[in-house]
Design an enzyme around this catalytic site. Structure first.
Site, PDB file in Angstrom:
ATOM      1  N   GLY A   1      24.084  37.702  43.127  1.00 32.67           N
ATOM      2  CA  GLY A   1      25.038  36.968  43.957  1.00 32.67           C
ATOM      3  C   GLY A   1      24.682  36.900  45.429  1.00 32.67           C
ATOM      4  O   GLY A   1      25.177  36.030  46.143  1.00 32.67           O
TER       5      GLY A   1
ATOM      6  N   GLY B   1      23.761  34.414  52.931  1.00 38.24           N
ATOM      7  CA  GLY B   1      24.172  33.413  53.919  1.00 38.24           C
ATOM      8  C   GLY B   1      24.642  32.123  53.293  1.00 38.24           C
ATOM      9  O   GLY B   1      25.153  31.246  53.993  1.00 38.24           O
TER      10      GLY B   1
ATOM     11  N   VAL C   1      30.815  40.859  44.438  1.00 39.06           N
ATOM     12  CA  VAL C   1      29.384  40.754  44.115  1.00 39.06           C
ATOM     13  C   VAL C   1      28.862  39.336  44.334  1.00 39.06           C
ATOM     14  O   VAL C   1      27.662  39.088  44.207  1.00 39.06           O
ATOM     15  CB  VAL C   1      29.070  41.201  42.667  1.00 39.06           C
ATOM     16  CG1 VAL C   1      29.333  42.675  42.478  1.00 39.06           C
ATOM     17  CG2 VAL C   1      29.824  40.375  41.652  1.00 39.06           C
TER      18      VAL C   1
ATOM     19  N   ASP D   1      39.909  31.824  46.177  1.00 46.80           N
ATOM     20  CA  ASP D   1      38.537  31.517  45.762  1.00 46.80           C
ATOM     21  C   ASP D   1      38.353  30.038  45.419  1.00 46.80           C
ATOM     22  O   ASP D   1      37.323  29.443  45.736  1.00 46.80           O
ATOM     23  CB  ASP D   1      38.150  32.393  44.560  1.00 46.80           C
ATOM     24  CG  ASP D   1      37.925  33.840  44.978  1.00 46.80           C
ATOM     25  OD1 ASP D   1      37.984  34.131  46.199  1.00 46.80           O
ATOM     26  OD2 ASP D   1      37.686  34.679  44.093  1.00 46.80           O
TER      27      ASP D   1
ATOM     28  N   LYS E   1      30.771  36.401  42.941  1.00 46.18           N
ATOM     29  CA  LYS E   1      31.171  35.507  41.829  1.00 46.18           C
ATOM     30  C   LYS E   1      31.588  34.135  42.354  1.00 46.18           C
ATOM     31  O   LYS E   1      31.283  33.114  41.754  1.00 46.18           O
ATOM     32  CB  LYS E   1      32.337  36.103  41.030  1.00 46.18           C
ATOM     33  CG  LYS E   1      32.011  37.359  40.269  1.00 46.18           C
ATOM     34  CD  LYS E   1      33.170  37.808  39.405  1.00 46.18           C
ATOM     35  CE  LYS E   1      34.433  38.084  40.169  1.00 46.18           C
ATOM     36  NZ  LYS E   1      34.322  39.220  41.119  1.00 46.18           N
TER      37      LYS E   1
ATOM     38  N   LYS F   1      40.502  29.750  38.296  1.00 47.12           N
ATOM     39  CA  LYS F   1      40.603  31.180  38.654  1.00 47.12           C
ATOM     40  C   LYS F   1      41.893  31.683  38.021  1.00 47.12           C
ATOM     41  O   LYS F   1      42.991  31.406  38.517  1.00 47.12           O
ATOM     42  CB  LYS F   1      40.650  31.311  40.184  1.00 47.12           C
ATOM     43  CG  LYS F   1      40.828  32.708  40.693  1.00 47.12           C
ATOM     44  CD  LYS F   1      39.516  33.433  40.914  1.00 47.12           C
ATOM     45  CE  LYS F   1      39.760  34.854  41.401  1.00 47.12           C
ATOM     46  NZ  LYS F   1      38.513  35.622  41.557  1.00 47.12           N
TER      47      LYS F   1
ATOM     48  N   GLU G   1      36.268  31.707  36.988  1.00 47.96           N
ATOM     49  CA  GLU G   1      35.882  32.913  37.734  1.00 47.96           C
ATOM     50  C   GLU G   1      36.863  34.042  37.465  1.00 47.96           C
ATOM     51  O   GLU G   1      38.057  33.929  37.752  1.00 47.96           O
ATOM     52  CB  GLU G   1      35.830  32.635  39.251  1.00 47.96           C
ATOM     53  CG  GLU G   1      35.337  33.879  39.976  1.00 47.96           C
ATOM     54  CD  GLU G   1      35.507  33.870  41.494  1.00 47.96           C
ATOM     55  OE1 GLU G   1      35.579  32.796  42.099  1.00 47.96           O
ATOM     56  OE2 GLU G   1      35.563  34.984  42.047  1.00 47.96           O
ATOM     57  N   GLY G   2      36.357  35.151  36.937  1.00 44.86           N
ATOM     58  CA  GLY G   2      37.203  36.315  36.673  1.00 44.86           C
ATOM     59  C   GLY G   2      37.641  36.979  37.971  1.00 44.86           C
ATOM     60  O   GLY G   2      37.364  36.493  39.069  1.00 44.86           O
TER      61      GLY G   2
HETATM   62  N1  LIG Z   1      25.007  34.951  49.038  1.00 47.09           N
HETATM   63  C1  LIG Z   1      25.885  35.376  49.954  1.00 47.09           C
HETATM   64  N2  LIG Z   1      25.669  35.201  51.273  1.00 47.09           N
HETATM   65  C2  LIG Z   1      26.544  35.628  52.191  1.00 47.09           C
HETATM   66  N3  LIG Z   1      27.676  36.242  51.915  1.00 47.09           N
HETATM   67  C3  LIG Z   1      27.938  36.445  50.640  1.00 47.09           C
HETATM   68  C4  LIG Z   1      27.081  36.028  49.586  1.00 47.09           C
HETATM   69  N4  LIG Z   1      27.622  36.384  48.409  1.00 47.09           N
HETATM   70  C5  LIG Z   1      28.786  36.979  48.724  1.00 47.09           C
HETATM   71  N5  LIG Z   1      28.957  37.013  50.048  1.00 47.09           N
HETATM   72  C6  LIG Z   1      30.103  37.559  50.793  1.00 47.09           C
HETATM   73  O1  LIG Z   1      30.520  38.758  50.147  1.00 47.09           O
HETATM   74  C7  LIG Z   1      31.913  38.753  50.007  1.00 47.09           C
HETATM   75  C8  LIG Z   1      32.258  38.808  48.543  1.00 47.09           C
HETATM   76  O2  LIG Z   1      31.736  37.666  47.874  1.00 47.09           O
HETATM   77  P1  LIG Z   1      32.611  36.876  46.827  1.00 47.09           P
HETATM   78  O3  LIG Z   1      33.956  36.587  47.422  1.00 47.09           O
HETATM   79  O4  LIG Z   1      31.814  35.712  46.322  1.00 47.09           O
HETATM   80  O5  LIG Z   1      32.734  38.013  45.713  1.00 47.09           O
HETATM   81  P2  LIG Z   1      33.515  37.942  44.360  1.00 47.09           P
HETATM   82  O6  LIG Z   1      32.663  38.624  43.368  1.00 47.09           O
HETATM   83  O7  LIG Z   1      33.902  36.547  44.116  1.00 47.09           O
HETATM   84  O8  LIG Z   1      34.798  38.835  44.678  1.00 47.09           O
HETATM   85  P3  LIG Z   1      36.254  38.777  43.966  1.00 47.09           P
HETATM   86  O9  LIG Z   1      36.230  39.841  42.906  1.00 47.09           O
HETATM   87  O10 LIG Z   1      37.174  39.143  45.115  1.00 47.09           O
HETATM   88  O11 LIG Z   1      36.503  37.406  43.450  1.00 47.09           O
HETATM   89  C9  LIG Z   1      32.458  37.473  50.672  1.00 47.09           C
HETATM   90  O12 LIG Z   1      32.865  37.792  51.987  1.00 47.09           O
HETATM   91  C10 LIG Z   1      31.263  36.578  50.691  1.00 47.09           C
HETATM   92  O13 LIG Z   1      31.304  35.677  51.784  1.00 47.09           O
HETATM   93 MG   LIG Z   2      35.728  35.664  44.061  1.00 49.75          MG
END
Ligand SMILES: Nc1ncnc2c1ncn2[C@@H]1O[C@H](COP(=O)(O)OP(=O)(O)OP(=O)(O)O)[C@@H](O)[C@H]1O
Ligand SMILES: [Mg+2]
Length: 249
Positions: free
Chosen positions: A177, A208, A18, A55, A20, A42, A114-115
């Site tokens: 997010g 982006g 999402v 992360d 995070k 993390k 970060e969870g």
């Molecule tokens: N604002 C954004 N712009 C572009 N891509 C994004 C954006 N937010 C998230 N993404 C893309 O979506 C994907 C998931 O985002 P992210 O890794 O931040 O999620 P997460 O919630 O941290 O997931 P996890 O549970 O695996 O830690 C990644 O490939 C990231 O590059």
């Molecule tokens: Mg993450």
């Protein structure tokens, strides 16, 4: 967002993927820009092999922050408990996560944690979650929930807030997010409803953002939140107007 954010900020989400990580990076940058010292942790990183980037590595790249912690790194791209079982590993106990976060907290104004995935993902062998970490930290910690902008987010967000309330916890704020450059009626409508949930919508990260080079990310991150403590009030007012104008809400 204001200057009363707790020293420890737990960042969970309505689901995995999402945003995070990008939200953690943006908030860390925004807090660092106000002159605070920031560390990032993390507790459980899954889906990385050997020296692959996790992360916290992505957060280091975007923010330049070097104070980072990681509880355990697992190879399988699965939920923590499943990934640990896959490797015949045991997840760290909650006390181990607490000790690492508290140790970072002793040397930094804020620690952002970060969870993994959503709120109720099991982070320990005995089934404790980031909600249990929040409960154990008490008033030393605030909890933020990262949400999606599109269809399904309202139900997932309500469920997450209700699960928190059920545990006697309350999120300090919501963050979207991944906010599209050209929001359609669904995103604009969801934005309006997210603002009615009784938990402040603190900001949204533009689509982006994760592709930006570090220096550009650092220049822009503070503008993705509604207000920052170190900004002069007039700048904060302008930022709020820009924020409201860009959502049409
Ligand atoms: N604002 C954004 N712009 C572009 N891509 C994004 C954006 N937010 C998230 N993404 C893309 O979506 C994907 C998931 O985002 P992210 O890794 O931040 O999620 P997460 O919630 O941290 O997931 P996890 O549970 O695996 O830690 C990644 O490939 C990231 O590059
Ligand atoms: Mg993450």
């Amino acid at each position: 967002m204001n200057d009363r954010l707790a020293p420890i900020i737990l960042i969970t989400g309505t689901d995995t993927d999402v945003g995070k990580t990008i939200t953690t990076a943006a908030l860390a940058t925004a807090l660092a820009a106000t002159g605070r010292t920031v560390a990032v942790d993390k507790p459980v990183q899954t889906g990385v092999r050997g020296a692959e980037q996790g992360d916290v590595d992505e957060i280091v790249r975007l923010t330049g922050i070097r104070a980072v912690g990681e509880g355990i790194r697992l190879r399988a791209a699965m939920a923590p408990l499943a990934a640990a079982a896959h490797q015949q590993h045991t997840l760290p106990v909650l006390e181990e996560h607490l000790a690492r976060v508290e140790s970072l907290s002793a040397h930094h104004d804020h620690v952002l944690v970060e969870g993994a995935g959503g709120l109720l993902v099991r982070l320990t062998a005995s089934g404790q979650t980031i909600a249990d970490l929040a409960g154990a930290l008490g008033p030393a910690a605030d909890l933020l929930v990262v949400t999606r902008a599109g269809l399904g987010t309202l139900n997932h967000t309500e469920l997450t807030l209700e699960a928190l309330a059920h545990r006697g916890l309350r999120a300090r704020g919501l963050v979207i997010g991944d906010w599209p450059a050209m929001p359609g009626p669904v995103e604009v409508g969801n934005h309006a409803v997210l603002q009615m949930m009784g938990t402040p919508l603190l900001g949204r990260i533009p689509h982006g953002a994760s592709d930006l080079p570090g220096p550009e990310f650092r220049r822009r991150a503070s503008t993705w939140f509604r207000a920052l403590p170190a900004e002069p009030p007039e700048a904060r007012g302008r930022e709020r107007e820009r924020y409201a104008a860009s959502t049409g809400c």
